[in-house]
Enzyme design. Structure first.
Site, PDB file in Angstrom:
ATOM      1  N   LYS A  21       2.288  11.010  -3.377  1.00  0.00           N
ATOM      2  CA  LYS A  21       3.587  10.696  -2.594  1.00  0.00           C
ATOM      3  C   LYS A  21       4.321   9.440  -3.468  1.00  0.00           C
ATOM      4  CE  LYS A  21       1.134   9.061   1.119  1.00  0.00           C
ATOM      5  NZ  LYS A  21      -0.152   9.481   0.348  1.00  0.00           N
ATOM      6  N   ARG A  96       2.429   7.277   9.561  1.00  0.00           N
ATOM      7  CA  ARG A  96       0.846   7.647   9.411  1.00  0.00           C
ATOM      8  C   ARG A  96       0.444   8.020  10.735  1.00  0.00           C
ATOM      9  NH1 ARG A  96       0.136   4.685   4.340  1.00  0.00           N
ATOM     10  NH2 ARG A  96      -2.070   5.300   3.480  1.00  0.00           N
ATOM     11  N   ARG A 133      -6.869   6.634 -10.849  1.00  0.00           N
ATOM     12  CA  ARG A 133      -5.587   5.906 -10.429  1.00  0.00           C
ATOM     13  C   ARG A 133      -5.648   4.512 -10.795  1.00  0.00           C
ATOM     14  NH1 ARG A 133      -2.614   7.208  -4.851  1.00  0.00           N
ATOM     15  NH2 ARG A 133      -4.394   5.647  -3.983  1.00  0.00           N
ATOM     16  N   ARG A 165      -6.906  -0.146  -7.685  1.00  0.00           N
ATOM     17  CA  ARG A 165      -6.622  -0.483  -6.350  1.00  0.00           C
ATOM     18  C   ARG A 165      -7.944  -0.991  -5.604  1.00  0.00           C
ATOM     19  NH1 ARG A 165      -2.224   2.865  -3.197  1.00  0.00           N
ATOM     20  NH2 ARG A 165      -3.635   2.575  -1.620  1.00  0.00           N
ATOM     21  N   ARG A 176     -10.809   6.730   3.473  1.00  0.00           N
ATOM     22  CA  ARG A 176      -9.479   7.136   3.824  1.00  0.00           C
ATOM     23  C   ARG A 176      -9.067   8.359   4.246  1.00  0.00           C
ATOM     24  NH1 ARG A 176      -7.256   4.401  -1.358  1.00  0.00           N
ATOM     25  NH2 ARG A 176      -5.425   4.991  -0.557  1.00  0.00           N
TER      26      ARG A 176
HETATM   27  P1  AMP Z   1      -0.894   3.185   0.745  1.00  0.00           P
HETATM   28  O1  AMP Z   1      -0.395   2.566  -0.469  1.00  0.00           O
HETATM   29  O2  AMP Z   1       0.228   4.056   1.429  1.00  0.00           O
HETATM   30  O3  AMP Z   1      -1.972   4.204   0.514  1.00  0.00           O
HETATM   31  O4  AMP Z   1      -1.385   2.324   1.771  1.00  0.00           O
HETATM   32  C1  AMP Z   1      -2.529   1.355   1.546  1.00  0.00           C
HETATM   33  C2  AMP Z   1      -2.886   0.749   3.014  1.00  0.00           C
HETATM   34  O5  AMP Z   1      -2.151   0.133   3.615  1.00  0.00           O
HETATM   35  C3  AMP Z   1      -3.504   1.788   3.766  1.00  0.00           C
HETATM   36  O6  AMP Z   1      -4.886   2.355   3.554  1.00  0.00           O
HETATM   37  C4  AMP Z   1      -3.388   1.131   5.040  1.00  0.00           C
HETATM   38  O7  AMP Z   1      -4.345   0.341   5.290  1.00  0.00           O
HETATM   39  C5  AMP Z   1      -2.225   0.325   4.960  1.00  0.00           C
HETATM   40  N1  AMP Z   1      -0.912   0.986   5.527  1.00  0.00           N
HETATM   41  C6  AMP Z   1      -0.055   1.609   4.579  1.00  0.00           C
HETATM   42  N2  AMP Z   1       1.092   2.146   5.516  1.00  0.00           N
HETATM   43  C7  AMP Z   1       0.484   2.296   6.906  1.00  0.00           C
HETATM   44  C8  AMP Z   1       0.933   2.800   8.042  1.00  0.00           C
HETATM   45  N3  AMP Z   1       1.963   3.330   8.047  1.00  0.00           N
HETATM   46  N4  AMP Z   1       0.001   2.551   8.755  1.00  0.00           N
HETATM   47  C9  AMP Z   1      -0.931   1.939   8.964  1.00  0.00           C
HETATM   48  N5  AMP Z   1      -1.385   1.115   7.847  1.00  0.00           N
HETATM   49  C10 AMP Z   1      -0.697   1.453   6.556  1.00  0.00           C
END
Ligand code: AMP
Length: 240
Positions: A21, A96, A133, A165, A176
């Site tokens: 994404k 999400r 990654r 990360r 996740r």
């Molecule tokens: P990502 O980089 O999009 O995988 O986001 C990393 C982490 O940030 C996720 O595993 C959540 O803990 C938090 N996070 C990011 N976007 C959201 C969202 N829309 N709702 C809730 N938690 C989020």
């Protein structure tokens, strides 16, 4: 595509962790001159700079869980009120949950409809991708050390240090994915009956995924333009 250029492009890219994404959203936004807004990036920056938001969300993120709907929706609402989104935006990582998707509809009420593209990738491939990654500590770009045969120690873009990360360890990735299935997948059903929803195959090269994304957006945009035209015609307005 007469008229389509007048429609602000509100694109949401959804999919499980590791679906690509971020990479695709970034490229699409760059090629179309609109901002990419990643809620994960916003939260990671807050954690890195030690703000009160960062302290609030760090533990939740490290466990691979979702931060609260109200908190994240407030962040997105503020971000989407800035002038740089006038021509559109690409959202990565938001919404999400169904609650967040409903909130996005409410934030965008009266603006162009949202185009939702879901990137589908099988689970085994997702775990492999997330394990390899790395993220650049300098420019934030995501790269795969698998593609570079383990040789890439520095970012090809800015020379910055590549780091994993903290939420990309195999255990957290599996958590996740569980969270994704429980909280985010119902959101696909929320969107999938809309004429502006598209699903694309993410288990192909980034270039082919990019082409599929561009084609999906064009076809959805044709749809929103046609819908806008139909509703204007119904109101007796000109489509010029
Ligand atoms: P990502 O980089 O999009 O995988 O986001 C990393 C982490 O940030 C996720 O595993 C959540 O803990 C938090 N996070 C990011 N976007 C959201 C969202 N829309 N709702 C809730 N938690 C989020």
């Amino acid at each position: 595509m007469a008229g389509a250029a007048d429609v602000a492009l509100h694109l949401v890219v959804i999919g499980p962790p590791g679906a690509g994404k971020g990479t695709q959203a970034e490229r699409f936004a760059r090629e179309h001159g609109i901002p990419k807004i990643s809620t994960g990036d916003i939260l990671r920056e807050a954690v890195a700079s030690g703000t009160s938001l960062g302290r609030q969300v760090q533990a939740v993120m490290d466990r691979g869980e979702l931060v609260g709907d109200d908190l994240i929706t407030g962040i997105v609402r503020e971000r989407l009120s800035r002038p740089d989104v006038a021509r559109g935006f690409v959202l990565d990582g938001f919404p999400r949950t169904v609650v967040q998707a409903q909130a996005l509809d409410e934030i965008l009420a009266g603006r162009s409809p949202v185009i939702v593209v879901e990137i589908h990738v099988p689970d085994g491939e997702l775990v492999r991708r997330v394990r390899t990654r790395r993220i650049c500590a300098g420019c934030g770009r995501t790269v795969s050390v698998f593609d570079k045969a383990g040789a890439a120690e520095a970012c090809g873009n800015c020379g910055g240090k590549l780091v994993a990360r903290s939420d990309d360890s195999e255990g957290v990735v599996r958590d996740r994915l569980k969270v994704y299935r429980r909280d985010t997948q119902p959101m696909s059903a929320f969107y999938s009956s809309r004429p502006t929803y598209r699903r694309i195959d993410g288990a192909q090269t980034p270039e082919r995924v990019r082409d599929a994304l561009v084609a999906a957006v064009s076809s959805a945009l044709g749809k929103t333009t046609a819908d806008a035209g139909a509703s204007m015609t119904a109101r007796g307005e000109s489509q010029a």
